[in-house]
Design an enzyme around this catalytic site. Structure first.
Site, short mmCIF file in Angstrom:
data_model
loop_
_atom_site.label_atom_id
_atom_site.label_comp_id
_atom_site.label_asym_id
_atom_site.label_seq_id
_atom_site.Cartn_x
_atom_site.Cartn_y
_atom_site.Cartn_z
N LYS A 1 1.52 -12.12 0.21
CA LYS A 1 1.40 -12.13 1.67
C LYS A 1 0.67 -13.39 2.12
O LYS A 1 1.06 -14.02 3.11
CB LYS A 1 0.67 -10.87 2.15
CG LYS A 1 1.51 -9.60 1.98
CD LYS A 1 0.70 -8.34 2.22
CE LYS A 1 1.38 -7.14 1.60
NZ LYS A 1 0.56 -5.92 1.66
N GLN A 18 -5.22 -3.58 2.12
CA GLN A 18 -4.26 -3.32 1.05
C GLN A 18 -4.53 -1.93 0.44
O GLN A 18 -5.64 -1.62 0.03
CB GLN A 18 -4.37 -4.41 -0.03
CG GLN A 18 -3.38 -4.26 -1.16
CD GLN A 18 -1.93 -4.41 -0.71
OE1 GLN A 18 -1.58 -5.31 0.06
NE2 GLN A 18 -1.08 -3.50 -1.15
N ASP A 21 -0.15 -3.70 9.76
CA ASP A 21 0.48 -2.80 8.77
C ASP A 21 1.00 -1.52 9.42
O ASP A 21 1.72 -0.75 8.79
CB ASP A 21 -0.53 -2.43 7.68
CG ASP A 21 -0.15 -3.02 6.34
OD1 ASP A 21 1.01 -3.44 6.18
OD2 ASP A 21 -1.02 -3.05 5.44
#
Ligand code: ADP
Length: 310
Positions: free
Chosen positions: A54, A98, A121
């Site tokens: 990412k 994450q 996200d």
């Protein structure tokens, strides 16, 4: 017939180049570049790789990115404090935690701490809820990657049969929600008759439903779940599963849920693993970061520039 293999890397490249063009014109206009902050708790090897991918993608597009490494043994409170600090920094546009998190913290609590307008996200419960009631929301990377692929195939899912194998909250469920919902203006995705299969779907029923699918999305992590005899001719197959296996020679290999060799002989389109959904997913997080920077979504009181009072 033989399926066209969907090149996820090429699609991701197009998306990243679109973002790069937009970011460079922002910067040329004297504006600051968008910024993404990534929180990585602990040392999960897969997470380290995802986070690095990412960051590299962000860098490529001109979006700045920093990775905050937090040791495995910290408390949930410490992580919440870090998030709170990032929420308050006006130059941080996107925040990404994450997953998975260590077992001593609640992923729900941590994800909900991210300011909804910075939640690239899409895991904050407010984004999940808004999405469910058709309000603008950040859509998690994997579902939006799947949709992006379907969009770029130029197929209209209206009235088609869609089958989603897997019902996880971040992957299977949101994909199914998108496919069944009424199409947004100008969109060709949605309005499909959508079936969700999961671990309690009996094998004969799984077979029955998969056979009916015009669009089949698998997200189970079970290699070989779908074989050629199970699918209809011309089916569009999107394989989200990704599992590390050892092949006959003891070499590690990544495989999806679908028997690619067999099913690709009957499908019209199919995504490979690796190189299908994965790369597109990474590009979608970056796309969300640009959207957060531009305040593209109407968040009302949850806009990223309007922080709740202490
Ligand atoms: P992800 O987060 O990638 O979606 P999970 O491991 O959280 O992966 O979820 C796996 C999903 O696969 C679950 O929703 C589970 O019900 C589903 N699943 C497991 N076995 C089967 C099966 N035999 N047929 C269809 N779905 C299955």
């Amino acid at each position: 017939s033989k399926a066209a293999v969907i090149d996820g890397k090429a699609i991701a490249q197009v998306i990243k180049d679109e973002i790069k063009t937009e970011v460079s014109s922002l910067v040329a206009d004297g504006k600051r570049a968008p910024h993404l902050s990534v929180l990585l708790v602990g040392n999960n090897p897969a997470s380290i790789i995802y986070v690095r991918n990412k960051a590299l993608a962000a860098q490529y597009t001109g979006i700045s990115c920093d990775i905050l490494r937090i040791p495995e043994n910290v408390s949930e409170g410490e992580v919440l404090k870090e998030i709170e600090a990032l929420n308050r920094l006006p130059e941080v546009d996107g925040i990404l935690v994450q997953l998975p998190l260590p077992p001593n913290m609640s992923e729900r609590t941590v994800c909900d701490a991210v300011l909804p307008g910075k939640d690239v996200d899409g895991f904050n419960v407010l984004n999940v809820g808004r999405f469910c009631v058709n309000q603008e929301a950040f859509i998690p990377a994997t579902p939006s990657g799947v949709l992006e692929i379907l969009k770029r195939l130029n197929i209209n899912t209206l009235g088609k049969n869609a089958v989603v194998c897997g019902r996880s909250k971040n992957v299977g469920l949101p994909i199914a929600l998108h496919l069944h919902a009424s199409q947004n203006k100008g969109s060709t995705i949605g309005d499909a008759t959508t079936t969700i299969c999961h671990r309690n779907t009996p094998p004969d029923q799984l077979r029955h439903f998969i056979k009916s699918a015009d669009i089949l999305v698998t997200a189970t992590g079970i290699p070989g779940l779908v074989t050629a005899d199970m699918v209809k001719d011309g089916v569009v197959v999107i394989d989200v599963g990704i599992t590390r296996i050892l092949d006959k020679n003891g070499k590690a290999r990544l495989v999806g849920d679908v028997d690619f060799a067999g099913v690709s002989k009957k499908a019209s389109y199919i995504t490979p693993v690796p190189g299908g959904v994965g790369p597109v997913t990474v590009a979608m997080v970056i796309k969300n970061t640009l959207a957060a920077y531009k305040n593209e979504l109407d968040y009302g009181p949850w806009n990223k520039s309007v922080l709740p009072s202490r």
